[in-house]
Design an enzyme around this catalytic site. Structure first.
Site, mmCIF file in Angstrom:
data_model
loop_
_atom_site.group_PDB
_atom_site.id
_atom_site.type_symbol
_atom_site.label_atom_id
_atom_site.label_comp_id
_atom_site.label_asym_id
_atom_site.label_seq_id
_atom_site.Cartn_x
_atom_site.Cartn_y
_atom_site.Cartn_z
ATOM 1 N N SER A 260 16.666 71.235 47.345
ATOM 2 C CA SER A 260 16.885 69.925 48.016
ATOM 3 C C SER A 260 15.926 69.102 48.003
ATOM 4 O O SER A 260 15.916 68.049 48.535
ATOM 5 C CB SER A 260 16.783 70.316 49.407
ATOM 6 O OG SER A 260 15.857 71.411 49.806
ATOM 7 N N ASN B 243 12.848 78.426 58.142
ATOM 8 C CA ASN B 243 14.129 77.901 59.125
ATOM 9 C C ASN B 243 13.679 77.080 60.613
ATOM 10 O O ASN B 243 14.121 76.209 60.852
ATOM 11 C CB ASN B 243 14.845 79.217 59.740
ATOM 12 C CG ASN B 243 15.551 79.738 58.386
ATOM 13 O OD1 ASN B 243 15.446 79.384 57.500
ATOM 14 N ND2 ASN B 243 15.965 81.198 58.763
ATOM 15 N N THR C 250 42.930 37.246 73.553
ATOM 16 C CA THR C 250 43.173 38.569 73.634
ATOM 17 C C THR C 250 44.318 38.576 72.498
ATOM 18 O O THR C 250 45.127 37.643 72.514
ATOM 19 C CB THR C 250 43.734 39.027 75.016
ATOM 20 O OG1 THR C 250 45.001 37.974 75.474
ATOM 21 C CG2 THR C 250 42.806 38.653 76.142
ATOM 22 N N HIS C 251 44.671 39.883 71.907
ATOM 23 C CA HIS C 251 45.489 40.050 70.910
ATOM 24 C C HIS C 251 45.140 38.794 69.471
ATOM 25 O O HIS C 251 46.052 38.454 69.041
ATOM 26 C CB HIS C 251 47.002 39.793 71.297
ATOM 27 C CG HIS C 251 47.456 40.398 72.662
ATOM 28 N ND1 HIS C 251 47.828 41.703 72.502
ATOM 29 C CD2 HIS C 251 47.069 39.961 73.929
ATOM 30 C CE1 HIS C 251 48.087 42.048 73.770
ATOM 31 N NE2 HIS C 251 47.631 41.159 74.720
ATOM 32 N N SER D 145 30.439 31.838 44.841
ATOM 33 C CA SER D 145 31.712 32.421 43.904
ATOM 34 C C SER D 145 31.113 31.922 42.341
ATOM 35 O O SER D 145 30.697 31.037 42.196
ATOM 36 C CB SER D 145 32.869 31.957 44.241
ATOM 37 O OG SER D 145 33.898 32.118 43.177
ATOM 38 N N LYS E 76 33.285 27.749 47.156
ATOM 39 C CA LYS E 76 32.951 28.782 48.143
ATOM 40 C C LYS E 76 31.568 28.999 48.682
ATOM 41 O O LYS E 76 30.560 28.889 48.161
ATOM 42 C CB LYS E 76 33.451 30.231 47.435
ATOM 43 C CG LYS E 76 34.731 30.526 46.911
ATOM 44 C CD LYS E 76 35.617 30.588 48.099
ATOM 45 C CE LYS E 76 35.857 32.114 48.008
ATOM 46 N NZ LYS E 76 36.653 32.576 48.968
ATOM 47 N N GLU F 228 30.663 41.141 55.529
ATOM 48 C CA GLU F 228 31.841 42.074 54.978
ATOM 49 C C GLU F 228 30.890 43.485 54.657
ATOM 50 O O GLU F 228 31.628 44.387 54.978
ATOM 51 C CB GLU F 228 32.413 41.484 53.728
ATOM 52 C CG GLU F 228 33.205 40.213 53.915
ATOM 53 C CD GLU F 228 33.425 39.431 52.830
ATOM 54 O OE1 GLU F 228 32.685 38.500 52.546
ATOM 55 O OE2 GLU F 228 34.291 39.771 52.104
ATOM 56 N N TYR G 20 20.680 80.609 61.028
ATOM 57 C CA TYR G 20 20.519 79.636 59.919
ATOM 58 C C TYR G 20 21.579 80.229 58.583
ATOM 59 O O TYR G 20 21.540 81.318 58.465
ATOM 60 C CB TYR G 20 19.161 79.738 59.246
ATOM 61 C CG TYR G 20 18.877 78.591 58.290
ATOM 62 C CD1 TYR G 20 18.695 77.258 58.295
ATOM 63 C CD2 TYR G 20 19.035 79.250 56.903
ATOM 64 C CE1 TYR G 20 18.724 76.337 57.166
ATOM 65 C CE2 TYR G 20 18.940 78.224 55.790
ATOM 66 C CZ TYR G 20 18.763 76.801 56.033
ATOM 67 O OH TYR G 20 18.670 75.996 54.991
ATOM 68 N N GLN H 68 21.456 72.814 55.123
ATOM 69 C CA GLN H 68 20.547 71.893 54.040
ATOM 70 C C GLN H 68 21.277 70.711 53.845
ATOM 71 O O GLN H 68 20.657 69.627 53.414
ATOM 72 C CB GLN H 68 20.292 72.569 52.675
ATOM 73 C CG GLN H 68 19.425 71.870 51.754
ATOM 74 C CD GLN H 68 18.933 72.813 50.849
ATOM 75 O OE1 GLN H 68 18.003 73.611 50.930
ATOM 76 N NE2 GLN H 68 19.763 72.769 49.530
ATOM 77 N N LYS I 273 20.627 66.749 55.608
ATOM 78 C CA LYS I 273 19.750 65.660 55.685
ATOM 79 C C LYS I 273 20.376 64.372 54.949
ATOM 80 O O LYS I 273 20.117 63.255 55.298
ATOM 81 C CB LYS I 273 18.647 66.399 54.847
ATOM 82 C CG LYS I 273 17.640 67.291 55.777
ATOM 83 C CD LYS I 273 16.411 67.811 55.144
ATOM 84 C CE LYS I 273 17.060 69.482 54.707
ATOM 85 N NZ LYS I 273 17.476 70.224 55.695
HETATM 86 N N1 ARG Z 1 15.643 73.519 52.251
HETATM 87 C C1 ARG Z 1 15.976 74.289 53.595
HETATM 88 C C2 ARG Z 1 16.900 73.461 54.322
HETATM 89 O O1 ARG Z 1 16.875 72.353 54.416
HETATM 90 C C3 ARG Z 1 14.982 74.805 54.262
HETATM 91 C C4 ARG Z 1 15.402 76.215 54.978
HETATM 92 C C5 ARG Z 1 15.657 77.235 53.927
HETATM 93 N N2 ARG Z 1 15.618 78.579 54.532
HETATM 94 C C6 ARG Z 1 16.389 79.513 54.039
HETATM 95 N N3 ARG Z 1 16.357 80.510 54.892
HETATM 96 N N4 ARG Z 1 16.850 79.552 52.980
HETATM 97 O O2 ARG Z 1 17.714 74.014 55.359
#
Ligand code: ARG
Length: 459
Positions: free
Chosen positions: A24, A111, A156-157, A278, A284, A291, A318, A323, A326
């Site tokens: 990651s 974790n 409206t509408h 354009s 244009k 948009e 966990y 992961q 993110k």
């Molecule tokens: N890179 C992991 C995540 O974003 C970190 C936690 C990893 N924990 C584990 N038990 N493998 O979730």
């Protein structure tokens, strides 16, 4: 060594595909500052509780600052083999300060570490989003103040309904974006608890002080249950939920700007700075920013659905699925900030076309309700009858190809003989908006009161 991180247990290193699906670091490097802040707080607490020596804690805390400056300076060599930001930072710390680095991970797991880092990151994003919304609100207030008395059609509408004021329309969005701000602020209050010290899932046998780390990182308190602390991503989902609603508001406004800037409407002129041309059609001027705001919102909704789907089937505690939280949140946050900034710029720069607004406000029988209200108020007609009489007058005007004020008094009297010349007063759009003085209504004085309230509130 066969495996950089868990060579004790593992004889062989990972397959290249394993590394590719597992790593990651490509995206969670964005958590570097939060990771280092969390680790520094953790090290200080470990020393305060006598779990590691003051000397080691000092070396760790200073070494982490060195690592941070390397990352910020762009000289840090991120390694995919080290999976994520947490292992990358710790491995580099070992190179910088040697053996004491190995004591940092006492009474901690990745974790609780990642849950803490991510909360810190989302918390910062909430503050940024609130700032971005506030800037947009200020741009809307300036438009509303300038155009508190300019009339335009209310729809409206998307059919002409009643005349409203430009300022009133702008202030409608102020209310919406202010609620968005409130949603982010509410989410912040709920999420501001610290997972650190939950360790892998069960807590730890070391005599840690979770209140100390929570306080050092600006959290209100430690999270009360260690399983919950490492398991949930509801804080990220609340962020995405608030972002989605805000994005929906941005998209509606963007849609209006696209319509309003068309040659058929000509309600607004967008600035050159927020338009494009354009390559083939020389005339244009396109509302691309609007948009793209309308379109980018899809990514934010998508992130919300994606993370909900990631989370919905996970048993406690966990799982590596998490992961995947993110990238969704990063992408949504980046695009929300961009959309807010683009909308603020467009609103700040745009020019309302008053003659076009006023002409449009007067067309489409927009004051028919005013006429019906006059029949009730002055002639004492029941509203249902007034509705019918007015409808007949509209049909007559439509048949003659004119608007209501262009009918003569004699023509009106063919529909109802009691109609008098004063009726023409209420058929004017300015009189119409001026009469809507109920609280929150479109009358210029009401709009100015709304602007003043928000100016006072924002300070
Ligand atoms: N890179 C992991 C995540 O974003 C970190 C936690 C990893 N924990 C584990 N038990 N493998 O979730």
């Amino acid at each position: 060594q066969s495996n950089a991180m868990w060579g004790g247990r593992f004889a062989a290193g990972p397959d290249a595909i394993m590394e590719a699906i597992n790593a990651s670091i490509g995206f969670d490097k964005r958590l570097a500052a939060q990771d280092i802040a969390g680790s520094r707080a953790h090290a200080a607490m470990l020393a305060a509780r006598g779990i590691i020596s003051d000397t080691d804690a000092k070396a760790i805390r200073e070494g982490l600052l060195t690592v941070l400056s390397e990352i910020e300076g762009g000289t840090f060599a991120f390694s995919t083999a080290l999976e994520d930001i947490h292992m990358n930072v710790e491995a580099r710390l070992k190179e910088v300060i040697g053996d004491p680095a190995g004591r940092l991970h006492t009474a901690r797991s990745r974790n609780d570490q990642v849950a803490t880092d991510f909360r810190l990151w989302v918390r910062d994003q909430i503050d940024a989003a609130v700032g971005g919304i506030e800037a947009l609100i200020r741009a809307l207030l300036a438009q509303a103040e300038a155009g508190a008395g300019w009339v335009m059609p209310g729809f409206t509408h998307l059919q002409t309904a009643q005349p409203v004021t430009w300022g009133h329309h702008m202030m409608a969005y102020v209310e919406m974006f202010a609620r968005d701000m409130g949603r982010f602020a509410d989410a912040r209050v709920r999420m501001n608890e610290c997972p650190l010290g939950a360790a892998a899932l069960a807590g730890t046998s070391f005599p840690i002080d979770r209140h100390m780390t929570a306080e050092a990182l600006g959290f209100d308190r430690p999270m009360a249950n260690s399983l919950d602390a490492v398991s949930d991503r509801d804080f990220a989902l609340e962020f995405l939920g608030a972002a989605s609603i805000c994005a929906m508001h941005l998209s509606r406004f963007a849609e209006e700007l696209v319509i309003w800037s068309s040659a058929q409407f000509r309600f607004v002129t967008l600035s050159d700075r927020f338009s494009t041309g354009s390559s083939i059609m020389p005339q244009k001027k396109n509302p691309d920013a609007a948009e793209l705001i309308r379109a980018k919102i899809g990514r934010i909704f998508g992130a919300n659905v994606a993370l909900m789907t990631v989370m919905k089937g996970l048993p406690l505690a966990y799982s590596k699925d998490m992961q995947e939280d993110k990238e969704q949140v990063f992408d949504a946050a980046d695009n929300l900030m961009l959309a807010l900034a683009a909308m603020e710029g467009m609103v700040r720069d745009m020019t309302a076309n008053r003659p076009a607004l006023e002409a449009a406000a007067a067309s489409g029988f927009s004051t028919a309700t005013d006429l019906a209200d006059w029949l009730v108020r002055v002639l004492g007609m029941p509203f249902r009858q007034a509705h019918h009489v007015t409808g007949t007058l509209v049909a007559l005007a439509e048949q003659k190809g004119c608007d209501l004020p262009e009918l003569s008094l004699a023509e009106m009297q063919t529909v109802h003989s009691d109609i008098r010349v004063e009726v023409f007063d209420v058929l004017g759009v300015h009189n119409s908006v001026a009469s809507r003085i109920s609280y929150g209504g479109t009358a210029p004085e009401q709009v100015r009161a709304q602007v003043a309230r928000w100016r006072e509130q924002l300070g």
